[in-house]
Design a protein around this motif. Structure first.
Motif, PDB file in Angstrom:
ATOM      1  N   ALA A 188     -31.043  24.201  78.356  1.00  0.00           N
ATOM      2  CA  ALA A 188     -29.733  23.567  78.545  1.00  0.00           C
ATOM      3  C   ALA A 188     -29.517  23.230  80.018  1.00  0.00           C
ATOM      4  CB  ALA A 188     -28.621  24.482  78.028  1.00  0.00           C
ATOM      5  N   PHE A 189     -29.977  24.103  80.892  1.00  0.00           N
ATOM      6  CA  PHE A 189     -29.855  23.850  82.331  1.00  0.00           C
ATOM      7  C   PHE A 189     -30.730  22.662  82.740  1.00  0.00           C
ATOM      8  CE2 PHE A 189     -31.066  24.765  86.798  1.00  0.00           C
ATOM      9  CZ  PHE A 189     -29.812  24.618  87.375  1.00  0.00           C
ATOM     10  N   VAL A 190     -31.961  22.619  82.249  1.00  0.00           N
ATOM     11  CA  VAL A 190     -32.864  21.497  82.550  1.00  0.00           C
ATOM     12  C   VAL A 190     -32.271  20.190  82.004  1.00  0.00           C
ATOM     13  CG1 VAL A 190     -35.159  20.515  82.092  1.00  0.00           C
ATOM     14  CG2 VAL A 190     -34.927  22.932  82.697  1.00  0.00           C
ATOM     15  N   ALA A 191     -31.725  20.231  80.776  1.00  0.00           N
ATOM     16  CA  ALA A 191     -31.089  19.039  80.201  1.00  0.00           C
ATOM     17  C   ALA A 191     -29.902  18.606  81.049  1.00  0.00           C
ATOM     18  CB  ALA A 191     -30.652  19.317  78.759  1.00  0.00           C
ATOM     19  N   MET A 217     -31.491  16.695  75.776  1.00  0.00           N
ATOM     20  CA  MET A 217     -31.502  15.575  76.725  1.00  0.00           C
ATOM     21  C   MET A 217     -31.048  14.278  76.068  1.00  0.00           C
ATOM     22  SD  MET A 217     -34.740  16.326  79.313  1.00  0.00           S
ATOM     23  CE  MET A 217     -35.788  15.262  78.408  1.00  0.00           C
ATOM     24  N   ALA A 218     -31.449  14.054  74.821  1.00  0.00           N
ATOM     25  CA  ALA A 218     -31.007  12.842  74.114  1.00  0.00           C
ATOM     26  C   ALA A 218     -29.487  12.820  74.021  1.00  0.00           C
ATOM     27  CB  ALA A 218     -31.635  12.779  72.718  1.00  0.00           C
ATOM     28  N   PHE A 269     -24.248  20.929  81.062  1.00  0.00           N
ATOM     29  CA  PHE A 269     -24.742  22.237  80.630  1.00  0.00           C
ATOM     30  C   PHE A 269     -23.926  22.746  79.442  1.00  0.00           C
ATOM     31  CE2 PHE A 269     -24.493  26.862  80.633  1.00  0.00           C
ATOM     32  CZ  PHE A 269     -25.827  27.181  80.472  1.00  0.00           C
ATOM     33  N   LEU A 270     -22.600  22.658  79.546  1.00  0.00           N
ATOM     34  CA  LEU A 270     -21.743  23.112  78.444  1.00  0.00           C
ATOM     35  C   LEU A 270     -22.028  22.311  77.176  1.00  0.00           C
ATOM     36  CD1 LEU A 270     -18.358  23.702  80.306  1.00  0.00           C
ATOM     37  CD2 LEU A 270     -19.889  25.441  79.344  1.00  0.00           C
TER      38      LEU A 270
END
Length: 188
Positions: A167-170, A44-45, A122-123
Motif C-alpha cells: 500500500a505504501f509503494v502504491a 496501483m491501478a 496510502f489510505l
C-alpha cells in the motif's frame, strides 16, 4: 463509454498486474493462499487510474486468466484458478481496485501537498487493497474452502505487513504519477 485512452491505460495496468505475476509466489504453509506481488498492481491501478479504469484493468486480467493464459503468479491460469482456495482474493481484486480508486478519487486533489496526497493514496490502498480484498478472500475461504472463520482470519493476518508495504509503494507510485501525469479522474 470508454475512450481509447481509457482502454489503453486500463490495458497498460493489466499488463503491469500480469508482469508482477512473474515474481514467484511465496507459500506460508498454514493457509492455502500464497504471497504474491500482483495485489500491488491492483492497488496501483486503483490509485493511478481511479475506480472505473482500475476495475477494468483487473477485469482484463481476470478474462486472461479465464481463457487459460498463465498470467497469475506461479504461471497459473484457466478456469481452475476460479475453483481454488485463492478464488475469493482473485474475485476481490475487482472490488479492491474499484474501492481503492473510488477512495483515491475522493481523498486526493491536485492542489494538496505531496504528503497529503501520499497519505490519501496510502489510505485508499489500505482500504481497498487490504480491507476489501481480505473481506472477499476470507469470506471465500470460509464458505467455499471450508476453512473456519477464525483460522481464515488469523492466517490472513500474516499477509498484512507485506500488504501494508505494498500500500505504501502504491501510494508512492500514485503520488509520482500525480506529479508527472495526473490520471485520476477530475472531480467537481
Amino acid at each position: 463509454m470508454m475512450s481509447t485512452r481509457d482502454l489503453v491505460l486500463s490495458a497498460l495496468f493489466a499488463a503491469i498486474i500480469v508482469a508482477l505475476g512473474i515474481l514467484p509466489p511465496i507459500t506460508l504453509g498454514f493457509i492455502p493462499v500464497p504471497i504474491t506481488a500482483q495485489s500491488l498492481g491492483v492497488m496501483m491501478a486503483g490509485v493511478v487510474l481511479g475506480a472505473r479504469r482500475g476495475a477494468i484493468a483487473v477485469l482484463i486480467v481476470l478474462v486472461l486468466v479465464a481463457i487459460g493464459l498463465p498470467v497469475l503468479s506461479g504461471g497459473r491460469g484457466g478456469l481452475a484458478a476460479f475453483a481454488a482456495p485463492t478464488t475469493g482474493f482473485l474475485i476481490g481484486w475487482l472490488f479492491a481496485a474499484s474501492v481503492t480508486g473510488y477512495v483515491a478519487e475522493r481523498l486526493v486533489r491536485a492542489e494538496q501537498s505531496g504528503l497529503v496526497q501520499t497519505v490519501g493514496f496510502f489510505l485508499a490502498s489500505a482500504i481497498g487493497g487490504i480491507i476489501v480484498l481480505y473481506a472477499f478472500g476470507i469470506a471465500y475461504l470460509v464458505v467455499a474452502a471450508g476453512v473456519g472463520l477464525q483460522q481464515a482470519f488469523v492466517g490472513s493476518m500474516a499477509f498484512v505487513p507485506g500488504d501494508v508495504i505494498k500500500a505504501f509503494v502504491a501510494a508512492l507510485a500514485g503520488r509520482a504519477v500525480m506529479v508527472g501525469y495526473p490520471l485520476l479522474p477530475a472531480r467537481a
